[in-house]
Design a protein around this motif. Structure first.
Motif, PDB file in Angstrom:
ATOM      1  N   THR A 154      35.594 -97.461  99.382  1.00 22.31           N
ATOM      2  CA  THR A 154      35.032 -98.666  99.975  1.00 22.31           C
ATOM      3  C   THR A 154      34.503 -99.559  98.865  1.00 22.31           C
ATOM      4  O   THR A 154      33.923 -99.069  97.882  1.00 22.31           O
ATOM      5  CB  THR A 154      33.909 -98.341 100.977  1.00 22.31           C
ATOM      6  N   GLU A 155      34.721-100.844  99.032  1.00 25.46           N
ATOM      7  CA  GLU A 155      34.310-101.796  98.007  1.00 25.46           C
ATOM      8  C   GLU A 155      32.803-101.800  97.851  1.00 25.46           C
ATOM      9  O   GLU A 155      32.064-101.864  98.825  1.00 25.46           O
ATOM     10  CB  GLU A 155      34.792-103.207  98.351  1.00 25.46           C
TER      11      GLU A 155
ATOM     12  N   ARG B  71      45.592-101.447  97.706  1.00 27.54           N
ATOM     13  CA  ARG B  71      46.058-100.771  98.939  1.00 27.54           C
ATOM     14  C   ARG B  71      45.852 -99.266  98.849  1.00 27.54           C
ATOM     15  O   ARG B  71      45.435 -98.622  99.815  1.00 27.54           O
ATOM     16  CB  ARG B  71      47.531-101.077  99.206  1.00 27.54           C
TER      17      ARG B  71
ATOM     18  N   ALA C 105      42.173 -98.276  99.330  1.00 31.38           N
ATOM     19  CA  ALA C 105      41.806 -98.293 100.750  1.00 31.38           C
ATOM     20  C   ALA C 105      42.378 -97.083 101.476  1.00 31.38           C
ATOM     21  O   ALA C 105      41.690 -96.430 102.268  1.00 31.38           O
ATOM     22  CB  ALA C 105      42.285 -99.589 101.400  1.00 31.38           C
TER      23      ALA C 105
END
Length: 182
Positions: free
Chosen positions: A158-159, A150, A153
Motif C-alpha cells: 500500500t502506498e 501494478r 499492488a
C-alpha cells in the motif's frame, strides 16, 4: 530490529508452482551480466551497465550473499529477488529508526509478462513473513514504471508516500505480514 543476514537465506530452495528461489551458482554468471547490461532492465534503475565492465567485475559466483535469491525456471536463472535493509539515509521509511526490509527484484526481459515476478515475490514475502513475522517490508519504484506499480499492488503493498529521488518521482509502499494474515 533483527539482522537480515542471520535469516535472509532460507535453509533450502523455495519451490513454487513453476519456479525455484535458490542461492546463486557459477552457472548464473552469464545471466547476471545479461540482467545488468540489459537496456530494458536498466530503464528505471539508472541505465544499463557496460558489458565489458560487468565481464571484469562480476565474480565467478555472483550474488552469493544473504538476502539475494536467484529465480530459476527449468534450471536457468531468469531473475533475482533481494531482501535488504533500506538505507536510513534514503527517503521513505515506516519506522522511526528506519532500516526496514526492502524488496527488490529484476527479471530478464524474456521473462516479463508471464507472472514470474509475482509468483517469485509472493514466495519470497511468504518465506520472509514466516522468518520474521512482525517485520514490515517496503518497496520503492519510479512512478513511471507502470509494471512495477501494478506488481506492488498485486503483492499487497500500500502506498505510503511519494518523493523525488534519482531525478524521478518515486512511489514508496509497505507490506505487512500481519495485514496479510487478516
Amino acid at each position: 530490529m533483527t539482522d537480515l543476514g542471520s535469516v535472509a537465506r532460507p535453509p533450502a530452495p523455495i519451490a513454487t508452482e513453476r519456479l525455484v528461489l535458490r542461492e546463486s551458482q557459477a552457472r548464473d554468471r552469464a545471466a547476471f551480466i545479461e540482467l545488468f547490461a540489459s537496456p530494458e532492465v536498466g530503464t528505471y534503475i539508472g541505465g544499463p551497465r557496460p558489458r565489458h565492465e560487468l565481464e571484469r567485475a562480476v565474480p565467478e559466483v555472483p550474488g552469493r550473499r544473504p538476502g539475494l535469491f536467484v529465480v530459476d525456471l527449468d534450471g536457468a536463472m531468469i531473475g533475482m529477488i533481494t531482501l535488504d535493509r533500506r538505507d536510513a539515509e534514503r527517503p521513505g521509511h515506516v519506522r522511526p529508526d528506519a532500516g526496514e526490509a526492502e524488496l527488490g527484484y529484476m527479471f530478464l526481459p524474456q521473462a516479463w509478462g508471464c507472472g514470474y515476478a509475482a509468483e517469485a515475490c509472493t514466495a519470497a514475502l511468504d518465506w520472509f513473513a514466516d522468518a520474521l513475522p512482525s517485520e514490515p517490508v517496503v518497496l520503492s519504484t519510479q512512478t513511471a514504471n507502470v509494471r512495477a506499480m501494478r506488481l506492488a499492488a498485486k503483492l499487497g503493498f500500500t502506498e505510503r508516500e511519494r518523493f523525488e529521488e534519482y531525478g524521478a518521482e518515486q512511489w514508496f509502499g509497505v507490506w505487512s505480514p500481519l495485514a496479510e494474515a487478516d
